[in-house]
Design a protein around this motif. Structure first.
Motif, PDB file in Angstrom:
ATOM      1  N   LEU A   2      -2.536 -10.122   1.732  1.00 46.30           N
ATOM      2  CA  LEU A   2      -2.923  -9.258   0.614  1.00 46.30           C
ATOM      3  C   LEU A   2      -3.935  -8.199   1.045  1.00 46.30           C
ATOM      4  CD1 LEU A   2      -3.235 -11.896  -2.243  1.00 46.30           C
ATOM      5  CD2 LEU A   2      -1.575 -10.039  -2.127  1.00 46.30           C
ATOM      6  N   GLU A   3      -4.872  -8.585   1.882  1.00 45.29           N
ATOM      7  CA  GLU A   3      -5.875  -7.620   2.352  1.00 45.29           C
ATOM      8  C   GLU A   3      -5.222  -6.518   3.185  1.00 45.29           C
ATOM      9  OE1 GLU A   3      -8.883  -7.426   1.454  1.00 45.29           O
ATOM     10  OE2 GLU A   3      -9.235  -9.370   0.504  1.00 45.29           O
ATOM     11  N   GLU A   4      -4.250  -6.891   4.008  1.00 49.54           N
ATOM     12  CA  GLU A   4      -3.540  -5.874   4.787  1.00 49.54           C
ATOM     13  C   GLU A   4      -2.771  -4.920   3.890  1.00 49.54           C
ATOM     14  OE1 GLU A   4      -0.177  -5.581   8.377  1.00 49.54           O
ATOM     15  OE2 GLU A   4      -0.778  -7.534   7.546  1.00 49.54           O
ATOM     16  N   TYR A   5      -2.174  -5.470   2.845  1.00 59.05           N
ATOM     17  CA  TYR A   5      -1.429  -4.628   1.898  1.00 59.05           C
ATOM     18  C   TYR A   5      -2.362  -3.690   1.146  1.00 59.05           C
ATOM     19  CZ  TYR A   5       1.674  -3.414  -1.999  1.00 59.05           C
ATOM     20  OH  TYR A   5       2.427  -2.742  -2.937  1.00 59.05           O
ATOM     21  N   LYS A   6      -3.550  -4.193   0.774  1.00 57.82           N
ATOM     22  CA  LYS A   6      -4.513  -3.354   0.068  1.00 57.82           C
ATOM     23  C   LYS A   6      -5.007  -2.213   0.940  1.00 57.82           C
ATOM     24  CE  LYS A   6      -7.824  -5.404  -2.114  1.00 57.82           C
ATOM     25  NZ  LYS A   6      -8.909  -6.375  -2.418  1.00 57.82           N
ATOM     26  N   SER A   7      -5.126  -2.458   2.256  1.00 54.17           N
ATOM     27  CA  SER A   7      -5.601  -1.402   3.145  1.00 54.17           C
ATOM     28  C   SER A   7      -4.579  -0.277   3.298  1.00 54.17           C
ATOM     29  CB  SER A   7      -5.933  -1.990   4.518  1.00 54.17           C
ATOM     30  OG  SER A   7      -4.761  -2.504   5.132  1.00 54.17           O
ATOM     31  N   LYS A   8      -3.306  -0.594   3.106  1.00 53.96           N
ATOM     32  CA  LYS A   8      -2.251   0.417   3.233  1.00 53.96           C
ATOM     33  C   LYS A   8      -1.784   0.961   1.887  1.00 53.96           C
ATOM     34  CE  LYS A   8      -0.465  -1.770   7.429  1.00 53.96           C
ATOM     35  NZ  LYS A   8       0.715  -2.378   8.097  1.00 53.96           N
ATOM     36  N   LEU A   9      -2.341   0.444   0.808  1.00 52.76           N
ATOM     37  CA  LEU A   9      -1.871   0.802  -0.531  1.00 52.76           C
ATOM     38  C   LEU A   9      -2.406   2.169  -0.959  1.00 52.76           C
ATOM     39  CD1 LEU A   9      -0.325  -0.220  -3.067  1.00 52.76           C
ATOM     40  CD2 LEU A   9      -2.504  -1.171  -3.847  1.00 52.76           C
ATOM     41  N   ILE A  10      -1.537   2.953  -1.562  1.00 54.65           N
ATOM     42  CA  ILE A  10      -1.917   4.255  -2.130  1.00 54.65           C
ATOM     43  C   ILE A  10      -1.725   4.165  -3.642  1.00 54.65           C
ATOM     44  CG2 ILE A  10      -1.413   6.716  -2.228  1.00 54.65           C
ATOM     45  CD1 ILE A  10      -0.434   6.562   0.624  1.00 54.65           C
ATOM     46  N   VAL A  11      -2.839   4.214  -4.387  1.00 54.00           N
ATOM     47  CA  VAL A  11      -2.802   4.076  -5.838  1.00 54.00           C
ATOM     48  C   VAL A  11      -2.918   5.454  -6.459  1.00 54.00           C
ATOM     49  CG1 VAL A  11      -3.882   3.012  -7.853  1.00 54.00           C
ATOM     50  CG2 VAL A  11      -3.866   1.805  -5.663  1.00 54.00           C
ATOM     51  N   PHE A  12      -1.899   5.833  -7.243  1.00 56.46           N
ATOM     52  CA  PHE A  12      -1.903   7.120  -7.914  1.00 56.46           C
ATOM     53  C   PHE A  12      -2.730   7.017  -9.200  1.00 56.46           C
ATOM     54  CE2 PHE A  12       1.335   7.779  -4.959  1.00 56.46           C
ATOM     55  CZ  PHE A  12       1.707   9.107  -4.946  1.00 56.46           C
ATOM     56  N   PRO A  13      -3.520   8.050  -9.510  1.00 59.66           N
ATOM     57  CA  PRO A  13      -4.262   8.029 -10.788  1.00 59.66           C
ATOM     58  C   PRO A  13      -3.320   8.248 -11.962  1.00 59.66           C
ATOM     59  CG  PRO A  13      -4.587  10.105  -9.659  1.00 59.66           C
ATOM     60  CD  PRO A  13      -3.817   9.223  -8.715  1.00 59.66           C
TER      61      PRO A  13
END
Length: 207
Positions: free
Chosen positions: A121-132
């Motif tokens: 999960l931490e690896e996924y969060k580091s690569k995640l791009i969250v759109f506003p």
């Protein structure tokens, strides 16, 4: 002639392959196979365009297969547990909105699996791009920058696939042994076979 203990042949070729005066068609035909293939491909493309730039698949956890026979094998599971999400600093409601599968029924049975999925999960969060959100005028805390959102592309395929085990055997990894277990067992088996003969020969010599 029927040989051996097999089933007595009782075939009957009365299938109706075409409609006739004997009745309607009784055989299911798949003449629309090529058309259905195209329909499925277009449906997949339409779904990908509708959810773009989100990935096509969800992030799945790494789980061990059930039963003792297959427990050594690791595969992708249904969803992350609530305990794993809590350890990664996520809620189940928020995780479902950013492409993470959640399974509230699964529980963690070992600390090793919990740590492995939290790291996933931490690896996924580091690569995640969250759109506003579009209705918000300013970027909220946790959202990605405008440059990252502009450079984002839709990911197709398995999200963070599991690394398969290497099939290459390195000779240096095999420890060398001075005494061979096979040779020891072979000599012991031979000694057991000739023990009686040696005992009888020793008794004759004593007499």
């Amino acid at each position: 002639m029927v040989k051996h203990n097999n089933v007595v042949p009782n075939i009957h070729c009365h299938k109706k392959y075409c409609e006739s005066s004997r009745g309607p068609l009784k055989v299911r035909l798949t003449l629309n196979q090529a058309g259905k293939k195209k329909s499925r491909r277009l449906a997949r493309a339409a779904k990908a365009a509708a959810i773009a730039p989100r990935p096509l698949q969800l992030l799945r956890p790494a789980v061990h297969c059930p039963t003792q026979r297959y427990s050594a094998k690791v595969r992708l599971g249904k969803g992350f547990t609530l305990e794993e999400l809590k350890a990664a600093g996520l809620t189940a409601r928020y995780a479902r909105t950013v492409g993470i599968a959640v399974d509230h029924r699964r529980t963690n049975k070992s600390a090793e699996s919990l740590a492995a999925n939290v790291a996933r999960l931490e690896e996924y969060k580091s690569k995640l791009i969250v759109f506003p959100k579009k209705r918000l005028s300013k970027v909220k805390n946790g959202d990605s920058t405008a440059e990252e959102c502009k450079a984002a592309t839709q990911f197709k395929g398995t999200v963070l696939p599991l690394a398969g085990p290497s099939n290459d055997i390195v000779i240096e990894d095999i420890p060398s042994q001075e005494i061979s277990a096979f040779t020891t067992m072979r000599v012991a088996r031979k000694e057991t076979k000739v023990a009686g003969d040696r005992c009888s020969v020793a008794n004759r010599k004593e007499k």
